[in-house]
Design an enzyme around this catalytic site. Structure first.
Site, PDB file in Angstrom:
ATOM      1  N   ARG A  46       0.855  -1.203   0.000  1.00 40.04           N
ATOM      2  CA  ARG A  46       0.000   0.000   0.000  1.00 40.04           C
ATOM      3  C   ARG A  46       0.884   1.243   0.000  1.00 40.04           C
ATOM      4  O   ARG A  46       0.547   2.256  -0.594  1.00 40.04           O
ATOM      5  CB  ARG A  46      -0.962   0.002   1.202  1.00 40.04           C
ATOM      6  N   TYR A  98     -16.473  17.963 -14.699  1.00 39.01           N
ATOM      7  CA  TYR A  98     -16.866  16.561 -14.694  1.00 39.01           C
ATOM      8  C   TYR A  98     -17.886  16.289 -13.574  1.00 39.01           C
ATOM      9  O   TYR A  98     -17.672  16.709 -12.427  1.00 39.01           O
ATOM     10  CB  TYR A  98     -15.605  15.710 -14.513  1.00 39.01           C
ATOM     11  N   ASP A 170      -7.386  19.882 -13.380  1.00 44.72           N
ATOM     12  CA  ASP A 170      -7.754  18.579 -13.952  1.00 44.72           C
ATOM     13  C   ASP A 170      -7.390  18.637 -15.433  1.00 44.72           C
ATOM     14  O   ASP A 170      -8.035  19.329 -16.220  1.00 44.72           O
ATOM     15  CB  ASP A 170      -9.255  18.339 -13.737  1.00 44.72           C
ATOM     16  N   LYS A 195      -8.370   7.728 -18.990  1.00 49.36           N
ATOM     17  CA  LYS A 195      -8.704   8.299 -20.288  1.00 49.36           C
ATOM     18  C   LYS A 195      -7.490   8.258 -21.228  1.00 49.36           C
ATOM     19  O   LYS A 195      -7.058   7.191 -21.599  1.00 49.36           O
ATOM     20  CB  LYS A 195      -9.282   9.700 -20.105  1.00 49.36           C
TER      21      LYS A 195
HETATM   22  C1  LIG Z   1     -13.323  10.570 -15.975  1.00 52.77           C
HETATM   23  C2  LIG Z   1     -12.952  11.875 -15.412  1.00 52.77           C
HETATM   24  C3  LIG Z   1     -12.664  12.024 -14.044  1.00 52.77           C
HETATM   25  C4  LIG Z   1     -12.789  10.882 -13.061  1.00 52.77           C
HETATM   26  O1  LIG Z   1     -11.859   9.880 -13.280  1.00 52.77           O
HETATM   27  P1  LIG Z   1     -12.128   8.312 -12.959  1.00 52.77           P
HETATM   28  O2  LIG Z   1     -10.884   7.669 -13.437  1.00 52.77           O
HETATM   29  O3  LIG Z   1     -13.359   7.928 -13.710  1.00 52.77           O
HETATM   30  O4  LIG Z   1     -12.350   8.200 -11.493  1.00 52.77           O
HETATM   31  C5  LIG Z   1     -12.270  13.273 -13.608  1.00 52.77           C
HETATM   32  N1  LIG Z   1     -12.190  14.326 -14.443  1.00 52.77           N
HETATM   33  C6  LIG Z   1     -12.473  14.227 -15.754  1.00 52.77           C
HETATM   34  C7  LIG Z   1     -12.357  15.434 -16.627  1.00 52.77           C
HETATM   35  C8  LIG Z   1     -12.874  13.003 -16.285  1.00 52.77           C
HETATM   36  O5  LIG Z   1     -13.174  12.925 -17.584  1.00 52.77           O
END
Ligand SMILES: *Cc1c(COP(=O)(O)O)cnc(C)c1O
Length: 379
Positions: A46, A98, A170, A195
């Site tokens: 961890r 998001y 982000d 992504k």
């Molecule tokens: C998908 C996404 C998230 C969240 O990420 P996960 O891997 O699904 O937890 C946060 N910000 C944006 C812009 C996203 O597209």
């Protein structure tokens, strides 16, 4: 070193025990110690894992940062950032972002006494006006999911520095190939590695990258104390994905541009949201802070009826109807009922997210096939 070379070699030292060129998947929970407290820097998985360590080094390098931390999902990375705060602290966040981030803020952290103020960050003066002595964090997303709004990261970084707050961006939609927020003055970069970094729709993971060692120490403490760590196999998959990020992003951008331009010419299509258009309100800023405009596009249908929306969404054959984005395959998504359903309808409408909005994650298939697919679906 240029980005293509960096992406392929970041964090990839040959394995010291065998010379394996690919980072091994260290599928272990613990490590044998020579004597109590005498170990090779790895005690319990961890807290430390060699596959995760290689990935975290790679994440830092590709975002031009000093330190990377990997989490079990994008929202777990966001969760760790908010855990830097204490009750009474305020966060200024983008009103368009998001849906899962909004849900985490409003449904989980508000009840612990953290306050969230939502403003239109495309005008940085709105952030300046919202700052109070309790403001500790500014949370940006640019381009935003799903309206492709652009915020001037350097301008917000200047405001944040003056107010002594932490600025976290982000960077999921742009990926490190298109935009590096730390270079523009941000303190933290967050990714949903699920992504573009992973890139193949086969893993859920998140990341944070930073320069400040004190911030790294606090976030590492949260990572190991709260335990939202990714497994070694998932770290391997993201490491592998990163190696082709530049090759994929070039194609995502080329296909995205072709499809955005084509969509704009279609009589049945209303507004098209893509920062590459000269009449996009954030185009000038996007041109300075991004290297290209990406493969994410949203658009509205002129016929706003539910029937027409459902017809189009269920007619594509190459574009798969699914949440998520950033994979090699093209996806079509209905934010109001899918990715952004966790935002109350009146909030969505207030922020400009119509029920008729459709979001495309343009993949790297042949652009002609993608356009043909949209042509037969939209009509
Ligand atoms: C998908 C996404 C998230 C969240 O990420 P996960 O891997 O699904 O937890 C946060 N910000 C944006 C812009 C996203 O597209």
């Amino acid at each position: 070193m240029k980005i293509g070379t960096k992406l392929i070699h970041a964090g990839a030292e040959p394995d010291p025990s065998t010379g394996a060129i690919m980072t091994p998947i260290y599928q272990t929970s613990t490590y044998v110690q020579e004597a109590p407290g005498v170990n090779k820097g790895f005690e319990y998985a961890r807290s430390q894992n060699p596959t995760r360590k290689a990935l975290e080094e790679a994440l830092a390098i590709i975002e031009n940062g000093k330190f990377g931390l990997a989490f079990s999902s994008g929202v777990a990375a966001t969760d760790a950032v908010i855990k830097l705060l204490v009750p009474g602290d305020e966060v200024i966040a983008a009103s368009d972002m998001y849906g899962g981030t909004y849900r985490l803020f409003t449904k989980i952290f508000e009840k612990f006494g953290i306050r969230f103020v939502y403003v239109d960050t495309t005008d940085p003066s709105n952030i300046e006006k919202a700052i109070t002595p309790a403001t500790k964090l500014i949370w940006l997303e640019t381009p935003t999911n799903p309206l492709m709004n652009i915020t001037d990261i350097a301008a917000v970084a200047a405001i944040s520095k003056k107010a002594k707050t932490i600025l976290c961006v982000d960077n999921t939609f742009a990926s490190p190939y298109l935009q590096n927020p730390l270079d523009l003055g941000a303190d933290l970069v967050m990714h949903s590695s699920t992504k573009y970094l992973g890139g193949h729709s086969d893993v859920i993971q998140g990341a944070l990258v930073m320069n400040d060692p004190a911030l790294r120490e606090q976030l590492y403490f949260i990572q190991k104390s709260c335990g939202a760590v990714p497994g070694p196999m998932d770290c391997f998959l993201v490491l592998r994905g990163i190696k082709t990020l530049h090759v994929r992003m070039k194609e995502h951008c080329l296909n995205g541009a072709k499809i955005a331009v084509w969509l704009k010419q279609q009589p049945k299509v209303g507004k098209v949201y893509w920062p590459g258009f000269e009449d996009h309100p954030g185009h000038a800023i996007a041109k300075t802070q991004m290297r290209d405009f990406g493969g994410m596009i949203s658009f509205e249908l002129k016929d706003e009826s539910d029937a027409e929306l459902k017809r189009v969404l269920s007619s594509t054959k190459v574009f798969a109807l699914a949440e998520s984005l950033g994979g090699v395959e093209s996806l079509i998504n209905h934010p109001a009922s899918m990715t952004h359903a966790s935002i109350p309808r009146d909030e969505r409408i207030k922020n400009g997210l119509k029920d008729s909005l459709i979001r495309l994650s343009v993949g790297i298939e042949d652009a002609d096939d993608l356009i043909e697919d949209l042509r037969q679906a939209i009509g």
